[in-house]
Write an enzyme that holds these catalytic residues in place. Structure first.
Site, PDB file in Angstrom:
ATOM      1  N   ASP A  95       0.784  -1.233   0.000  1.00 44.46           N
ATOM      2  CA  ASP A  95       0.000   0.000   0.000  1.00 44.46           C
ATOM      3  C   ASP A  95       0.817   1.285   0.000  1.00 44.46           C
ATOM      4  O   ASP A  95       0.369   2.326  -0.450  1.00 44.46           O
ATOM      5  CB  ASP A  95      -0.937   0.028   1.229  1.00 44.46           C
ATOM      6  CG  ASP A  95      -0.189  -0.210   2.534  1.00 44.46           C
ATOM      7  OD1 ASP A  95       1.045  -0.347   2.497  1.00 44.46           O
ATOM      8  OD2 ASP A  95      -0.836  -0.268   3.593  1.00 44.46           O
ATOM      9  N   ASP A 160       3.602  -0.970  11.615  1.00 43.09           N
ATOM     10  CA  ASP A 160       3.107   0.333  11.204  1.00 43.09           C
ATOM     11  C   ASP A 160       2.403   0.932  12.415  1.00 43.09           C
ATOM     12  O   ASP A 160       1.660   0.231  13.108  1.00 43.09           O
ATOM     13  CB  ASP A 160       2.109   0.175  10.041  1.00 43.09           C
ATOM     14  CG  ASP A 160       1.745   1.518   9.474  1.00 43.09           C
ATOM     15  OD1 ASP A 160       2.282   1.878   8.411  1.00 43.09           O
ATOM     16  OD2 ASP A 160       0.939   2.228  10.094  1.00 43.09           O
ATOM     17  N   ARG A 645       8.691   3.076  11.601  1.00 42.66           N
ATOM     18  CA  ARG A 645       9.767   2.660  10.691  1.00 42.66           C
ATOM     19  C   ARG A 645      11.091   2.477  11.440  1.00 42.66           C
ATOM     20  O   ARG A 645      11.628   3.402  12.033  1.00 42.66           O
ATOM     21  CB  ARG A 645       9.902   3.634   9.517  1.00 42.66           C
ATOM     22  CG  ARG A 645      10.284   5.029   9.909  1.00 42.66           C
ATOM     23  CD  ARG A 645      10.150   5.980   8.719  1.00 42.66           C
ATOM     24  NE  ARG A 645       8.742   6.281   8.483  1.00 42.66           N
ATOM     25  CZ  ARG A 645       8.282   7.476   8.107  1.00 42.66           C
ATOM     26  NH1 ARG A 645       9.101   8.473   7.898  1.00 42.66           N
ATOM     27  NH2 ARG A 645       6.998   7.677   7.926  1.00 42.66           N
TER      28      ARG A 645
END
Ligand code: MIC
Ligand code: SF4
Length: 754
Positions: A95, A160, A645
């Site tokens: 995505d 995430d 991240r």
């Protein structure tokens, strides 16, 4: 298709006994968060009342989700563990790598070509290790997880930060770095600092222009970007049950913006309706059978002050729509005060673009309410003043809203439909003219609005609001338009008012999609080949980081003293850099290029102490590395805020930074640094930040007796010959100290699997 029903059923079969045992061990009624946490303790962990905010506890999450930009690093790490299959159900979602430029079909086609190598790698490595793979175009990780995998009372981790979205379906879902995901997929426990608990009591009922988004926009104003750090936010009360499941998802999603570990809601009718509408009646039925265990105990909700560390109460009946921003998601302005705030701060009031969608707000309900406003454009003879874009969260939603005519209505107001992907939310927006860096205002229904995040232009002021408010402001083309009270002048010169939005929680004709974009893994993946070309620019196999040399760290150079906000977007920018997420050396060229150097107030310009000249942060650090000299990064409050991240931790590790010393850390980033074998330190006295000078030579002492709870010391050898010693703190436990000594957590796993 119902995924992993057996796993869900097994969790529910064990739930009553586990919850009762926890209630007994703690000797009091339980919040929902506690029920989920205590029923997911790692096998063998002794059941006691773990001290909130202090105890590190090992958990056994039910599943793992990864998106393409972080999955590459997570799976490159997993690939080195020697495991044959993932130990818990896991999925990968493509995505983040799709650039929004023209419109969905064209953009998707281009992305598939440009990212072919990465998609092929992710698809084959998923196939090999038994991981479900969602192809590009299938949708955004959190929406797809909510539609397919999330279940009340479950625990998941995801690479995430917005994994927390699944709290909308009553999960404890937590964002982590890839190394954490790698542990769980390798069959190991997952460690978390026992969170503190914030209770949010929702009274009354939403109506008119107010929506679930406004609940979290208000909460963000109250808690600020760090107020939820190491806490789980649990919502309850009549206001919670009267809200849709996807609305709850929106609220939980943006819990990441207050730094919360996660947010959650108790199981209720809205969740049951959503499960049924998304083809999971069997899950709803199973949940119904244990529903008392899928929400907090009644005593807790009757007397929340006694059980939560903090309680916030919000009356939904009185809630006003909010607009948050610019540059930070916690700058909350009730819509009635926007005229004043914009004038006071000199914000450009012309809205250039309104953007709806993203993982935060692209439910059927959101889109149908926004479309009810778009319809009024022609009905009332208006003309939409701003550009308007939609990024649907999944193919299931996109297909359904297309079938129901919503996309046609949006087309009539000139809207562009982007691919079912992150797009503008993460700087993957090739916005025409952005390179001119003009000061301008955009309004979106996403979650984050840090500088440069949407279009790379530092002068774009991004405001966050509900899809309804975004649509209304786009129609008006004016940030100060208050649709609750103001009128617009239509094409005939008449004054007209917009009617409040209305919509459907769920599609009356059901959800539909021709191809949802799922690829199941091979039954036996042992023969599947995964290849990474040695000259690839996008992918690079990982090497083990060096172990600690057993001595104090001496003669470190100050790489940068970052001033003010330093989010993971500043440390490892996204947008065009996303393409290097699988190649550690290449992505390291973005290390800290967005951080402001305290000494010259510039970005990406630091003094190279070897030459005395100013250079970029990555090149300066590469020079230190080449000379075999370590370095220190210094930061302000909430350093590493934002995303999960781990590149923000791996890049400094790879380039030879030895330690990061800040006033305070955001949770995920601190863990990521520890996992990669870095030293993550905080000032014992925050004022000491001022003592760090540009030409300092720095020693970190006390490492030979590195012990949990025991401070370390920093010796600053200033250029003028004076020396200062500072006390610095750390939050490492025994195991984390082991990671540091071994050069990273992965080295420990590897050593144990041989
Ligand atoms: C984000 O919203 O910032 C991201 C991009 O989804 C990140 C993950 C990433 O950097 O890959 C997140 O929130 O964790
Ligand atoms: Fe994607 Fe934005 Fe959601 Fe992150 S917040 S997952 S970038 S849509």
């Amino acid at each position: 298709m119902v995924f992993d029903l057996n796993l869900i059923q097994k969790t529910y079969n064990e739930l009553p006994t586990k919850v009762d045992a926890a209630r007994k061990a703690l000797g009091r009624p339980l919040t929902l968060a506690e029920k989920i946490l205590y029923s997911h303790l790692w096998k063998g962990v002794e059941l006691t009342d773990f001290e909130r905010g202090k105890a590190y506890v090992d958990f056994a999450p039910d599943r793992v989700a990864m998106q393409d930009a972080t999955a590459q690093m997570a799976l490159l790490q997993f690939d080195t563990t020697g495991r044959k299959q993932v130990a818990v159900p896991s999925t990968v979602h493509c995505d983040h790598l799709i650039v929004a430029k023209n419109e969905s079909t064209v953009d998707l086609k281009k992305a598939v070509t440009e990212n072919e190598e990465v998609y092929e790698f992710l698809s084959s490595i998923s196939n090999k290790y038994g991981i479900g793979f969602w192809k590009p175009g299938a949708g955004i990780i959190h929406q797809v997880v909510l539609e397919n995998y999330a279940f009340p009372g479950g625990m998941m981790i995801g690479t995430d930060s917005h994994t927390v979205n699944a709290g909308g379906l009553g999960m404890v879902a937590i964002g982590v770095g890839g190394a954490d995901a790698c542990d769980v997929m390798a069959g190991l426990s997952w460690e978390l600092l026992m969170p503190t608990l914030i209770g949010v009591k929702l009274t009354g009922k939403l109506s008119g222009w107010a929506s679930p988004k406004d609940v979290i926009l208000k909460v963000a104003g109250i808690l600020t970007v760090k107020g939820g750090t190491n806490a789980i936010v649990e919502y309850f009360g009549e206001g919670a049950t009267s809200m849709s499941c996807t609305g709850k998802g929106t609220i939980c999603n943006m819990g990441a913006e207050v730094g919360a570990t996660t947010s959650t809601f108790g199981y209720d009718e809205s969740m049951s309706r959503y499960l049924k509408a998304t083809g999971r009646a069997a899950v709803a039925e199973a949940a119904d059978a244990v529903k008392a265990h899928l929400t907090g105990d009644p005593e807790v909700y009757a007397n929340p002050e006694k059980y939560f560390d903090r309680v916030i109460e919000i009356n939904l009946t009185e809630l006003e729509p909010h607009i948050n921003g610019p540059y930070t998601p916690d700058l909350a302005t009730p819509i009635s005060q926007m005229k004043e705030a914009a004038a006071k701060n000199n914000w450009p009031t012309k809205v250039e673009v309104g953007l709806i969608g993203s993982c935060t707000n692209s439910s059927y309900e959101d889109i149908s309410r926004a479309v009810s406003l778009a319809k009024q454009v022609s009905e009332k003879g208006l003309k939409t003043k701003a550009e308007f874009t939609i990024t649907p969260g999944s193919e299931l939603v996109r297909y359904t809203i297309d079938r129901d005519g919503f996309l046609d209505t949006f087309a009539q107001i000139g809207a562009t439909v982007f691919a079912n992907a992150c797009g503008p939310c993460i700087g993957m927006w090739d916005r025409m003219g952005a390179e001119k860096q003009e000061r301008n205002t955009i309004v979106h229904s996403f979650n984050r609005n840090f500088s440069k995040r949407a279009d790379g232009n530092p002068n774009t002021l991004a405001f966050v609001a509900s899809p309804e408010i975004v649509t209304a402001l786009a129609i008006a083309g004016d940030l100060t338009f208050n649709p609750l009270t103001d009128s617009l002048i239509n094409e005939k010169g008449e004054s007209v008012k917009l009617d409040p939005p209305s919509g459907d929680e769920l599609p009356s004709r059901g959800f539909e999609a021709e191809d949802a974009g799922y690829q199941a893994p091979a039954e036996d993946g042992t023969t599947v080949q995964v290849s990474v070309k040695s000259d690839s620019k996008r992918l690079q196999l990982l090497y083990p980081f060096p172990t600690w040399k057993g001595q104090d760290l001496k003669g470190l150079k100050l790489l940068i003293k970052a001033k003010g906000k330093c989010t993971t977007d500043h440390i490892s920018m996204a947008g065009p850099w996303l393409k290097f997420r699988g190649h550690l050396d290449n992505i390291s060229n973005n290390m800290l290029i967005g951080a402001i150097n305290f000494f010259n107030e510039k970005t990406d310009s630091v003094k190279n102490q070897l030459t005395g000249e100013y250079g970029t942060v990555p090149l300066t650090q590469r020079a230190y590395k080449a000379a075999g000299i370590g370095s220190l990064v210094v930061g302000d409050e909430n350093y590493g805020e934002g995303s999960s991240r781990e590149h923000a931790a791996m890049e400094p590790r790879h380039l030879g930074v030895s330690a990061v010393l800040v006033k305070s850390f955001a949770r995920i980033h601190e863990t990521n640094l520890k996992k990669q074998g870095m030293l993550a330190l905080t000032f014992s006295n925050k004022e000491d930040y001022t003592k760090i000078q540009e030409d300092d030579n720095i020693d970190i002492v006390g490492l030979t007796s590195f012990t949990p709870g025991k401070p370390l010391h920093l010796v600053l050898n200033h250029k003028d010959g004076s020396i200062e010693t500072l006390e610095v703190l750390h939050s490492y436990n025994e195991q984390q100290i082991e990671w540091f000594k071994s050069g990273g957590a992965l080295n420990v796993i590897r050593a144990n699997s041989i």
